[in-house]
Design a protein around this motif. Structure first.
Motif, PDB file in Angstrom:
ATOM      1  N   TYR A  71       5.719  32.877  35.142  1.00 11.25           N
ATOM      2  CA  TYR A  71       4.918  31.501  34.822  1.00 11.25           C
ATOM      3  C   TYR A  71       4.351  31.225  35.902  1.00 11.25           C
ATOM      4  CZ  TYR A  71       3.975  27.437  32.347  1.00 11.25           C
ATOM      5  OH  TYR A  71       3.348  26.070  31.983  1.00 11.25           O
ATOM      6  N   PHE A  72       4.759  31.387  37.111  1.00 12.64           N
ATOM      7  CA  PHE A  72       4.745  30.504  38.226  1.00 12.64           C
ATOM      8  C   PHE A  72       3.197  31.534  38.781  1.00 12.64           C
ATOM      9  CE2 PHE A  72       4.931  31.894  43.089  1.00 12.64           C
ATOM     10  CZ  PHE A  72       4.904  30.594  43.654  1.00 12.64           C
ATOM     11  N   PHE A  73       3.000  32.685  38.684  1.00 15.81           N
ATOM     12  CA  PHE A  73       1.562  33.148  38.731  1.00 15.81           C
ATOM     13  C   PHE A  73       0.698  33.067  37.928  1.00 15.81           C
ATOM     14  CE2 PHE A  73       4.530  36.341  41.562  1.00 15.81           C
ATOM     15  CZ  PHE A  73       3.694  35.873  42.718  1.00 15.81           C
ATOM     16  N   ARG A  74       1.247  32.350  36.654  1.00 11.62           N
ATOM     17  CA  ARG A  74      -0.096  31.890  35.864  1.00 11.62           C
ATOM     18  C   ARG A  74      -0.444  30.351  35.816  1.00 11.62           C
ATOM     19  NH1 ARG A  74       3.130  33.700  30.729  1.00 11.62           N
ATOM     20  NH2 ARG A  74       2.461  31.899  30.227  1.00 11.62           N
ATOM     21  N   HIS A  76      -0.578  28.577  39.000  1.00  8.75           N
ATOM     22  CA  HIS A  76      -1.398  28.280  40.451  1.00  8.75           C
ATOM     23  C   HIS A  76      -2.228  29.511  40.696  1.00  8.75           C
ATOM     24  CE1 HIS A  76       1.482  30.749  42.557  1.00  8.75           C
ATOM     25  NE2 HIS A  76       1.253  30.452  43.772  1.00  8.75           N
ATOM     26  N   ASN A  77      -2.873  29.261  41.885  1.00  7.21           N
ATOM     27  CA  ASN A  77      -3.555  30.418  42.219  1.00  7.21           C
ATOM     28  C   ASN A  77      -3.031  30.933  43.609  1.00  7.21           C
ATOM     29  OD1 ASN A  77      -5.437  32.250  43.613  1.00  7.21           O
ATOM     30  ND2 ASN A  77      -7.384  30.750  43.259  1.00  7.21           N
ATOM     31  N   PRO A  78      -2.467  32.429  43.277  1.00  2.00           N
ATOM     32  CA  PRO A  78      -1.725  32.818  44.338  1.00  2.00           C
ATOM     33  C   PRO A  78      -2.710  33.675  45.414  1.00  2.00           C
ATOM     34  CG  PRO A  78      -1.600  34.271  42.415  1.00  2.00           C
ATOM     35  CD  PRO A  78      -2.293  32.967  42.048  1.00  2.00           C
ATOM     36  N   THR A  79      -3.913  33.312  45.228  1.00  2.00           N
ATOM     37  CA  THR A  79      -4.686  34.276  46.310  1.00  2.00           C
ATOM     38  C   THR A  79      -5.475  33.582  47.301  1.00  2.00           C
ATOM     39  OG1 THR A  79      -6.792  34.076  44.598  1.00  2.00           O
ATOM     40  CG2 THR A  79      -5.138  35.802  44.172  1.00  2.00           C
ATOM     41  N   THR A  80      -5.095  32.064  47.474  1.00  2.00           N
ATOM     42  CA  THR A  80      -5.644  31.210  48.323  1.00  2.00           C
ATOM     43  C   THR A  80      -4.528  30.628  49.293  1.00  2.00           C
ATOM     44  OG1 THR A  80      -5.086  29.469  46.982  1.00  2.00           O
ATOM     45  CG2 THR A  80      -7.453  30.394  46.856  1.00  2.00           C
ATOM     46  N   VAL A  81      -4.805  31.141  50.621  1.00  2.00           N
ATOM     47  CA  VAL A  81      -4.013  30.972  51.989  1.00  2.00           C
ATOM     48  C   VAL A  81      -3.984  29.260  52.025  1.00  2.00           C
ATOM     49  CG1 VAL A  81      -3.295  31.172  54.107  1.00  2.00           C
ATOM     50  CG2 VAL A  81      -4.381  33.210  52.579  1.00  2.00           C
ATOM     51  N   ASN A  82      -2.620  28.886  52.125  1.00  2.00           N
ATOM     52  CA  ASN A  82      -2.425  27.338  52.299  1.00  2.00           C
ATOM     53  C   ASN A  82      -3.481  26.403  51.521  1.00  2.00           C
ATOM     54  OD1 ASN A  82      -0.364  28.445  54.153  1.00  2.00           O
ATOM     55  ND2 ASN A  82      -1.897  28.012  55.608  1.00  2.00           N
ATOM     56  N   ARG A  83      -3.685  26.596  50.015  1.00  2.00           N
ATOM     57  CA  ARG A  83      -4.625  25.597  49.505  1.00  2.00           C
ATOM     58  C   ARG A  83      -4.185  25.798  47.871  1.00  2.00           C
ATOM     59  NH1 ARG A  83     -10.755  24.583  50.276  1.00  2.00           N
ATOM     60  NH2 ARG A  83     -10.764  22.922  48.518  1.00  2.00           N
ATOM     61  N   GLN A  84      -4.106  24.672  47.310  1.00  2.00           N
ATOM     62  CA  GLN A  84      -4.170  24.768  45.846  1.00  2.00           C
ATOM     63  C   GLN A  84      -5.214  23.348  45.719  1.00  2.00           C
ATOM     64  OE1 GLN A  84      -2.937  26.755  43.499  1.00  2.00           O
ATOM     65  NE2 GLN A  84      -2.524  28.091  45.282  1.00  2.00           N
ATOM     66  N   SER A 117      -2.672  43.864  37.818  1.00  2.00           N
ATOM     67  CA  SER A 117      -3.634  43.382  36.609  1.00  2.00           C
ATOM     68  C   SER A 117      -4.988  42.903  36.919  1.00  2.00           C
ATOM     69  CB  SER A 117      -2.791  41.995  36.121  1.00  2.00           C
ATOM     70  OG  SER A 117      -3.093  40.903  36.946  1.00  2.00           O
ATOM     71  N   ASN A 118      -5.510  42.712  38.096  1.00  2.00           N
ATOM     72  CA  ASN A 118      -6.666  42.357  38.610  1.00  2.00           C
ATOM     73  C   ASN A 118      -7.305  41.128  37.542  1.00  2.00           C
ATOM     74  OD1 ASN A 118      -7.317  44.300  40.029  1.00  2.00           O
ATOM     75  ND2 ASN A 118      -7.479  45.758  38.273  1.00  2.00           N
ATOM     76  N   LYS A 119      -6.293  40.387  37.288  1.00  2.00           N
ATOM     77  CA  LYS A 119      -6.784  38.889  36.545  1.00  2.00           C
ATOM     78  C   LYS A 119      -7.068  38.028  37.691  1.00  2.00           C
ATOM     79  CE  LYS A 119      -3.672  39.166  32.521  1.00  2.00           C
ATOM     80  NZ  LYS A 119      -2.502  38.528  31.976  1.00  2.00           N
ATOM     81  N   TRP A 120      -6.711  38.145  38.714  1.00  2.00           N
ATOM     82  CA  TRP A 120      -7.204  36.988  40.039  1.00  2.00           C
ATOM     83  C   TRP A 120      -8.308  37.661  40.534  1.00  2.00           C
ATOM     84  CZ3 TRP A 120      -6.196  32.256  39.881  1.00  2.00           C
ATOM     85  CH2 TRP A 120      -4.976  31.708  39.389  1.00  2.00           C
ATOM     86  N   GLU A 121      -9.233  37.283  41.256  1.00  2.00           N
ATOM     87  CA  GLU A 121     -10.362  37.803  41.977  1.00  2.00           C
ATOM     88  C   GLU A 121      -9.929  38.487  43.143  1.00  2.00           C
ATOM     89  OE1 GLU A 121     -13.966  35.759  42.318  1.00  2.00           O
ATOM     90  OE2 GLU A 121     -13.766  35.407  40.037  1.00  2.00           O
ATOM     91  N   GLY A 122      -8.806  37.697  43.642  1.00  2.00           N
ATOM     92  CA  GLY A 122      -8.402  38.122  45.272  1.00  2.00           C
ATOM     93  C   GLY A 122      -6.957  38.831  45.092  1.00  2.00           C
ATOM     94  N   THR A 123      -6.471  39.098  46.198  1.00  2.00           N
ATOM     95  CA  THR A 123      -5.335  39.732  46.249  1.00  2.00           C
ATOM     96  C   THR A 123      -4.103  38.445  46.446  1.00  2.00           C
ATOM     97  OG1 THR A 123      -6.010  41.578  47.450  1.00  2.00           O
ATOM     98  CG2 THR A 123      -3.747  41.343  47.619  1.00  2.00           C
TER      99      THR A 123
END
Length: 164
Positions: A71-74, A76-84, A117-123
């Motif tokens: 749920y956590f990974f759904r 928030h955006n886990p591919t942005t460094v130090n930003r939401q 899963s490639n759901k997020w554009e980044g890593t």
């Protein structure tokens, strides 16, 4: 209460994460606070290195650490460094604070699933950090969006389907 465990995560502003997690199956309590920083007794105005985190108390008979991370990974955006959203800085980093090797292994496996899963554009840039003391935030930050339903949040369900 013998089946209750705690999980510690950070993914941007703690208000939004708390508000979404409070309704999830098996979550028995939520508390926002500061974790992973340099000073004791951090405050909203003085928490160098600490992430705005959340302590989740859950019943392991109803949910699991793996489902919490899913749920956590759904939400928030886990591919942005130090930003939401509009929040920028290390306080808003994506982090999982593991308490033992089992949690660390589950977190590593979840990060792999999310990346594959490639759901997020980044890593995924979520950090895995050993648990350190969790410091509850001031009372005005607890249950903030319950008290102020129109308050700021950058958290929402990005994907309805699970990674697991």
């Amino acid at each position: 209460m013998s089946n209750y465990k705690k999980a510690y995560i950070a993914g941007g502003c703690f208000w939004g994460m708390e508000d979404l997690f409070r309704t999830q199956k098996g979550i028995k309590d939520t508390e926002v606070g500061y974790i992973g920083g340099q000073n004791d007794n951090p405050t909203y105005k003085n928490h160098p290195g600490h992430a705005e985190g959340i302590e989740l108390t859950y019943d392991e008979n109803e949910t699991s650490f793996k489902h919490i991370l899913d749920y956590f990974f759904r939400i928030h955006n886990p591919t942005t460094v130090n930003r939401q959203g509009n929040d920028i800085g290390s306080s808003y980093r994506s982090a999982i604070f593991f308490q033992n090797e089992e949690e660390k292994n589950v977190a590593e496996a979840m990060i792999k699933l999310v990346n594959d899963s490639n759901k997020w554009e980044g890593t995924v840039v979520t950090t895995l950090e050993p648990y350190s003391k969790f410091w509850p935030a001031e009372p005005e930050h607890q249950d903030y969006l319950v008290r102020k339903p129109d308050g700021y949040t950058c958290h929402f369900e990005r994907f309805s389907d699970s990674f697991i």
